[in-house]
Design a protein around this motif. Structure first.
Motif, mmCIF file in Angstrom:
data_model
loop_
_atom_site.group_PDB
_atom_site.id
_atom_site.type_symbol
_atom_site.label_atom_id
_atom_site.label_comp_id
_atom_site.label_asym_id
_atom_site.label_seq_id
_atom_site.Cartn_x
_atom_site.Cartn_y
_atom_site.Cartn_z
ATOM 1 N N ALA B 4 0.856 -1.512 0.247
ATOM 2 C CA ALA B 4 -0.588 0.209 0.381
ATOM 3 C C ALA B 4 0.561 1.721 0.197
ATOM 4 O O ALA B 4 1.192 2.476 -0.471
ATOM 5 N N GLY B 5 1.400 1.027 0.631
ATOM 6 C CA GLY B 5 3.250 2.307 0.907
ATOM 7 C C GLY B 5 3.380 2.380 -0.452
ATOM 8 O O GLY B 5 3.693 3.720 -0.674
ATOM 9 N N ASP B 7 2.032 1.830 -3.130
ATOM 10 C CA ASP B 7 0.668 2.677 -4.600
ATOM 11 C C ASP B 7 0.926 3.785 -3.820
ATOM 12 O O ASP B 7 0.955 4.822 -5.174
ATOM 13 N N ALA B 8 0.901 4.320 -3.069
ATOM 14 C CA ALA B 8 0.062 5.763 -1.986
ATOM 15 C C ALA B 8 1.487 6.362 -2.794
ATOM 16 O O ALA B 8 1.851 7.654 -3.552
ATOM 17 N N SER B 11 1.232 6.573 -6.526
ATOM 18 C CA SER B 11 0.052 8.309 -7.194
ATOM 19 C C SER B 11 0.783 9.249 -6.486
ATOM 20 O O SER B 11 0.940 10.189 -7.685
ATOM 21 N N ALA B 12 1.786 9.463 -5.697
ATOM 22 C CA ALA B 12 2.422 10.665 -5.556
ATOM 23 C C ALA B 12 2.819 11.134 -6.129
ATOM 24 O O ALA B 12 3.012 12.797 -7.101
ATOM 25 N N GLY B 67 2.610 12.882 3.990
ATOM 26 C CA GLY B 67 1.331 12.482 3.139
ATOM 27 C C GLY B 67 1.635 13.396 2.045
ATOM 28 O O GLY B 67 1.199 12.587 0.901
ATOM 29 N N GLY B 70 4.117 10.308 -0.922
ATOM 30 C CA GLY B 70 2.955 9.519 0.130
ATOM 31 C C GLY B 70 3.655 8.369 0.166
ATOM 32 O O GLY B 70 4.091 7.325 -0.242
ATOM 33 N N ALA B 72 3.137 7.011 2.964
ATOM 34 C CA ALA B 72 2.258 6.634 3.916
ATOM 35 C C ALA B 72 2.164 5.672 5.180
ATOM 36 O O ALA B 72 1.541 5.813 6.452
ATOM 37 N N GLU B 75 3.747 8.723 7.559
ATOM 38 C CA GLU B 75 2.870 9.673 7.422
ATOM 39 C C GLU B 75 2.224 9.316 9.323
ATOM 40 O O GLU B 75 1.881 9.792 9.753
ATOM 41 N N ARG B 76 1.689 8.247 8.753
ATOM 42 C CA ARG B 76 0.627 6.532 9.992
ATOM 43 C C ARG B 76 1.564 7.210 10.915
ATOM 44 O O ARG B 76 0.674 7.332 11.758
ATOM 45 N N HIS B 107 11.592 5.088 2.507
ATOM 46 C CA HIS B 107 10.934 6.232 1.228
ATOM 47 C C HIS B 107 11.604 6.629 0.743
ATOM 48 O O HIS B 107 11.728 6.639 -0.365
#
Lengths: 229, 126
Positions: B4-5, B7-8, B11-12, B67, B70, B72, B75-76, B107
């Protein structure tokens, strides 16, 4: 093209927003802390301000409060975190025109800026005028009886404040705080020196308003006869 | 990084490319890396000094930057750190800060691979 002020301390967001607004053809000044943002917002006449809430040196919302208290109608778009609805509510209640939450969508930022500027129209010609003294804020120019007068940025800020409070007594303490952004007395005669210089320049150019000293109180820019120069 | 990370993050990057091309992507990656170094440093300093308000502020700032880029997972974790900065004990906060550092480093390493820049350029290891 509009002249905009961006007050944002995060370098990544500052560059993101600045680049987006520049792409729209605007000129963007950037301030990275509260005091600098406040000074620029008051000295220059921007078409709009993009303002982050949480800044080094203070809360951005106080800049909005002070601008509105001084009857400055500059359109303001507040930036805040998506999880801080209280900042949004407070910002709008004290006078911001719109808000945007982070993370940013640049397409939305640009659209909201276009809407803000459309609603408020071009402001660059706005000026302060009093008795033949004209301060063209966008051009940062001082005219006395139609003649351009050279003044320093500080003298310009001082005269701007005095015109906004024309016919009122303005104290040294008030000037130190509002024009010099000092919350203490530096023990020097900086205010009196600048007042004297400004007074001389206005007199040399035949200005009708007089910059007088009110003994024991402060100074007044007045069209009247009372007070000593 | 979690799936998921990734993917985020993709997208960013795609959004940044659409807005400003590789130039914007490059400058954002560089500024993000600088921000990570600055904010995780601030977190460590605040934790060592017991200044929970400063710790929460640094976590909040890094959370919004993560955020935007991306990141994620980081960020969490920043959100959890911000929420518990005033209540959790020192050990728990130290664990969270370490996790932020690791997730940001992961990241940044991913970004370096995606952007084909030298490993460690602007990256900070945990």
């Amino acid at each position: 093209m509009a002249k905009l002020l961006l007050v944002e301390d995060d370098r990544m967001f500052a560059e993101l927003i600045r680049s987006a607004l520049k792409e729209e053809g605007h000129a963007v000044d950037v301030a990275t802390e509260h005091a600098q943002g406040r000074m620029l917002a008051f000295v220059h006449d921007y078409d709009a301000i993009v303002l982050d809430v949480h800044l080094p040196g203070g809360n951005g919302l106080t800049i909005i409060q002070e601008l509105r208290r001084e009857s400055r109608a500059t359109p303001i778009l507040v930036l805040t975190g998506a999880d801080r609805p209280a900042d949004v509510v407070r910002g709008l209640d004290i006078g911001a025109d719109d808000y945007l939450t982070k993370p940013l969508d640049l397409d939305v930022l640009k659209a909201r800026m276009r809407a803000l500027l459309r609603r408020n129209g071009p402001r660059r010609i706005e000026s302060n005028a009093f008795g033949g003294i004209l301060m063209e804020r966008g051009a940062h120019r001082l005219l006395v009886n139609g003649q351009k007068v050279q003044v320093t940025p500080r003298e310009y800020a001082l005269l701007s404040y005095l015109i906004q409070h024309a016919e009122e007594v303005v104290t040294r303490t008030e000037l130190l705080e509002k024009v010099w952004e000092l919350t203490f007395d530096p023990g020097s005669n900086v205010v009196d020196v600048h007042v004297a210089r400004l007074r001389r320049k206005l007199r040399e150019h035949g200005a009708l308003p007089r910059l007088v000293t009110v003994r024991g109180a402060g100074f007044t820019l007045t069209l009247g006869d009372e007070g000593e120069e | 990084m979690s799936e998921a990370g990734v993917d985020a993050a993709r997208s960013a990057l795609a959004r940044l490319r659409r807005w400003g091309g590789e130039s914007l992507v490059g400058s954002m990656a560089r500024l993000f890396a600088e921000g990570v170094a600055e904010r995780t440093g601030a977190m460590r300093a605040a934790l060592a000094a017991g200044e929970r308000g400063r710790l929460a502020h640094a976590a909040h700032s890094l959370k919004t930057s993560c955020g935007q880029m991306g990141a994620a997972d980081a960020e969490r974790t920043c959100r959890a750190l911000e929420a518990s900065a005033h209540s959790a004990d020192h050990t728990a906060l130290d664990t969270l800060v370490a996790r932020v550092e690791q997730e940001c480093a992961a990241h940044l390493a991913w970004l370096a691979r995606e952007l084909d820049v030298p490993p460690g350029a602007g990256a900070r290891t945990g």
